[in-house]
Design a protein around this motif. Structure first.
Motif, PDB file in Angstrom:
ATOM      1  N   THR A  82       0.834  -1.202   0.000  1.00 38.65           N
ATOM      2  CA  THR A  82       0.000   0.000   0.000  1.00 38.65           C
ATOM      3  C   THR A  82       0.872   1.257   0.000  1.00 38.65           C
ATOM      4  OG1 THR A  82      -1.713  -1.180   1.221  1.00 38.65           O
ATOM      5  CG2 THR A  82      -1.848   1.221   1.216  1.00 38.65           C
ATOM      6  N   LEU A  83       1.927   1.236   0.796  1.00 40.33           N
ATOM      7  CA  LEU A  83       2.842   2.378   0.851  1.00 40.33           C
ATOM      8  C   LEU A  83       3.501   2.611  -0.499  1.00 40.33           C
ATOM      9  CD1 LEU A  83       4.148   4.515   2.669  1.00 40.33           C
ATOM     10  CD2 LEU A  83       5.913   2.838   3.209  1.00 40.33           C
ATOM     11  N   LYS A  84       3.960   1.542  -1.132  1.00 37.11           N
ATOM     12  CA  LYS A  84       4.580   1.673  -2.458  1.00 37.11           C
ATOM     13  C   LYS A  84       3.585   2.189  -3.486  1.00 37.11           C
ATOM     14  CE  LYS A  84       8.071  -1.902  -1.792  1.00 37.11           C
ATOM     15  NZ  LYS A  84       8.518  -3.239  -2.191  1.00 37.11           N
ATOM     16  N   SER A  85       2.369   1.737  -3.397  1.00 39.48           N
ATOM     17  CA  SER A  85       1.329   2.190  -4.325  1.00 39.48           C
ATOM     18  C   SER A  85       1.046   3.683  -4.141  1.00 39.48           C
ATOM     19  CB  SER A  85       0.064   1.365  -4.100  1.00 39.48           C
ATOM     20  OG  SER A  85      -0.997   1.876  -4.848  1.00 39.48           O
ATOM     21  N   ARG A  86       0.955   4.121  -2.895  1.00 40.15           N
ATOM     22  CA  ARG A  86       0.706   5.541  -2.633  1.00 40.15           C
ATOM     23  C   ARG A  86       1.869   6.407  -3.118  1.00 40.15           C
ATOM     24  NH1 ARG A  86      -0.989   6.904   3.189  1.00 40.15           N
ATOM     25  NH2 ARG A  86      -1.322   8.911   2.169  1.00 40.15           N
ATOM     26  N   PHE A  87       3.099   5.896  -2.961  1.00 46.03           N
ATOM     27  CA  PHE A  87       4.268   6.639  -3.445  1.00 46.03           C
ATOM     28  C   PHE A  87       4.257   6.706  -4.969  1.00 46.03           C
ATOM     29  CE2 PHE A  87       8.861   6.641  -4.644  1.00 46.03           C
ATOM     30  CZ  PHE A  87       9.144   7.937  -4.231  1.00 46.03           C
ATOM     31  N   ALA A  88       3.900   5.601  -5.600  1.00 45.83           N
ATOM     32  CA  ALA A  88       3.861   5.573  -7.061  1.00 45.83           C
ATOM     33  C   ALA A  88       2.783   6.501  -7.623  1.00 45.83           C
ATOM     34  CB  ALA A  88       3.627   4.149  -7.549  1.00 45.83           C
ATOM     35  N   LYS A  89       1.676   6.633  -6.913  1.00 41.98           N
ATOM     36  CA  LYS A  89       0.601   7.516  -7.366  1.00 41.98           C
ATOM     37  C   LYS A  89       0.902   8.989  -7.095  1.00 41.98           C
ATOM     38  CE  LYS A  89      -3.124   4.212  -6.598  1.00 41.98           C
ATOM     39  NZ  LYS A  89      -4.310   3.915  -5.776  1.00 41.98           N
ATOM     40  N   GLY A  90       1.915   9.254  -6.268  1.00 40.32           N
ATOM     41  CA  GLY A  90       2.263  10.631  -5.948  1.00 40.32           C
ATOM     42  C   GLY A  90       1.505  11.179  -4.760  1.00 40.32           C
ATOM     43  N   GLU A  91       0.849  10.335  -4.014  1.00 41.27           N
ATOM     44  CA  GLU A  91       0.096  10.792  -2.839  1.00 41.27           C
ATOM     45  C   GLU A  91       1.023  11.213  -1.706  1.00 41.27           C
ATOM     46  OE1 GLU A  91      -2.645   7.738  -1.730  1.00 41.27           O
ATOM     47  OE2 GLU A  91      -3.702   7.806  -3.648  1.00 41.27           O
ATOM     48  N   ILE A  92       2.205  10.602  -1.621  1.00 37.38           N
ATOM     49  CA  ILE A  92       3.192  10.968  -0.604  1.00 37.38           C
ATOM     50  C   ILE A  92       4.519  11.231  -1.301  1.00 37.38           C
ATOM     51  CG2 ILE A  92       2.091   9.739   1.312  1.00 37.38           C
ATOM     52  CD1 ILE A  92       4.022   7.456   0.867  1.00 37.38           C
ATOM     53  N   ASP A  93       5.348  12.068  -0.661  1.00 29.33           N
ATOM     54  CA  ASP A  93       6.653  12.356  -1.260  1.00 29.33           C
ATOM     55  C   ASP A  93       7.693  11.351  -0.775  1.00 29.33           C
ATOM     56  OD1 ASP A  93       6.829  13.218   1.307  1.00 29.33           O
ATOM     57  OD2 ASP A  93       7.697  15.177   0.852  1.00 29.33           O
ATOM     58  N   GLU A  94       8.925  11.529  -1.245  1.00 28.99           N
ATOM     59  CA  GLU A  94       9.979  10.556  -0.953  1.00 28.99           C
ATOM     60  C   GLU A  94      10.345  10.531   0.532  1.00 28.99           C
ATOM     61  OE1 GLU A  94      14.453   9.340  -2.484  1.00 28.99           O
ATOM     62  OE2 GLU A  94      13.380  10.961  -3.492  1.00 28.99           O
ATOM     63  N   ASP A  95      10.391  11.693   1.165  1.00 31.50           N
ATOM     64  CA  ASP A  95      10.722  11.742   2.594  1.00 31.50           C
ATOM     65  C   ASP A  95       9.663  11.001   3.421  1.00 31.50           C
ATOM     66  OD1 ASP A  95      13.023  13.204   2.145  1.00 31.50           O
ATOM     67  OD2 ASP A  95      11.981  15.140   2.343  1.00 31.50           O
ATOM     68  N   GLU A  96       8.401  11.260   3.117  1.00 29.10           N
ATOM     69  CA  GLU A  96       7.314  10.573   3.822  1.00 29.10           C
ATOM     70  C   GLU A  96       7.387   9.068   3.586  1.00 29.10           C
ATOM     71  OE1 GLU A  96       3.964  10.360   6.273  1.00 29.10           O
ATOM     72  OE2 GLU A  96       5.204  12.107   5.841  1.00 29.10           O
ATOM     73  N   PHE A  97       7.686   8.671   2.349  1.00 29.95           N
ATOM     74  CA  PHE A  97       7.815   7.248   2.010  1.00 29.95           C
ATOM     75  C   PHE A  97       8.909   6.597   2.843  1.00 29.95           C
ATOM     76  CE2 PHE A  97       9.917   3.942  -0.546  1.00 29.95           C
ATOM     77  CZ  PHE A  97       8.871   3.051  -0.673  1.00 29.95           C
ATOM     78  N   ARG A  98      10.076   7.253   2.932  1.00 30.81           N
ATOM     79  CA  ARG A  98      11.205   6.673   3.679  1.00 30.81           C
ATOM     80  C   ARG A  98      10.891   6.567   5.177  1.00 30.81           C
ATOM     81  NH1 ARG A  98      16.763   7.794   0.757  1.00 30.81           N
ATOM     82  NH2 ARG A  98      15.949   8.111  -1.336  1.00 30.81           N
ATOM     83  N   LYS A  99      10.221   7.583   5.741  1.00 30.92           N
ATOM     84  CA  LYS A  99       9.875   7.540   7.166  1.00 30.92           C
ATOM     85  C   LYS A  99       8.903   6.396   7.454  1.00 30.92           C
ATOM     86  CE  LYS A  99       8.963  12.061   7.615  1.00 30.92           C
ATOM     87  NZ  LYS A  99       8.415  13.271   8.248  1.00 30.92           N
TER      88      LYS A  99
END
Length: 106
Positions: A82-99
């Motif tokens: 789910t996290l990877k999907s949200r990152f791929a869709k642009g819903e979260i940025d890279e910093d949020e993804f890494r945290k």
């Protein structure tokens, strides 16, 4: 020890059955027709249905439990997907993804 107990139980029960047998073949004596004359009537049939219902319900519950546990996917991998999907869709940025990824891996 267990085999001895089983053998003794069989011998005692067999002896009791032979001692209680009706030599004249009278249906009115003893247990009646195949045990139905014992006074249980419909209650005996109902208890049989309840017994088999419980056995079948336990089998169904066990099969569902094993099927859920053997799917091979864990909750954390679902969350990571789910996290990877949200990152791929642009819903979260890279910093949020890494945290969030670091939080999930802990």
């Amino acid at each position: 020890m267990t085999m001895r107990l089983i053998a003794t139980s069989i011998a005692v029960l067999s002896g009791a059955a032979v001692a209680y047998a009706d030599p004249a073949g009278d249906w009115g004596a003893g247990y009646g027709h195949m045990g139905w004359g014992g006074g249980f009537g419909m209650l005996g049939g109902l208890m049989m249905l309840v017994f088999w219902g419980v056995i079948i319900a336990l089998i169904v519950i066990a099969v569902r439990w094993f099927a859920d546990n053997s799917s091979g996917r864990s909750k954390s991998s679902d969350a990571m997907d789910t996290l990877k999907s949200r990152f791929a869709k642009g819903e979260i940025d890279e910093d949020e993804f890494r945290k969030r990824k670091a939080a999930l891996e802990d």
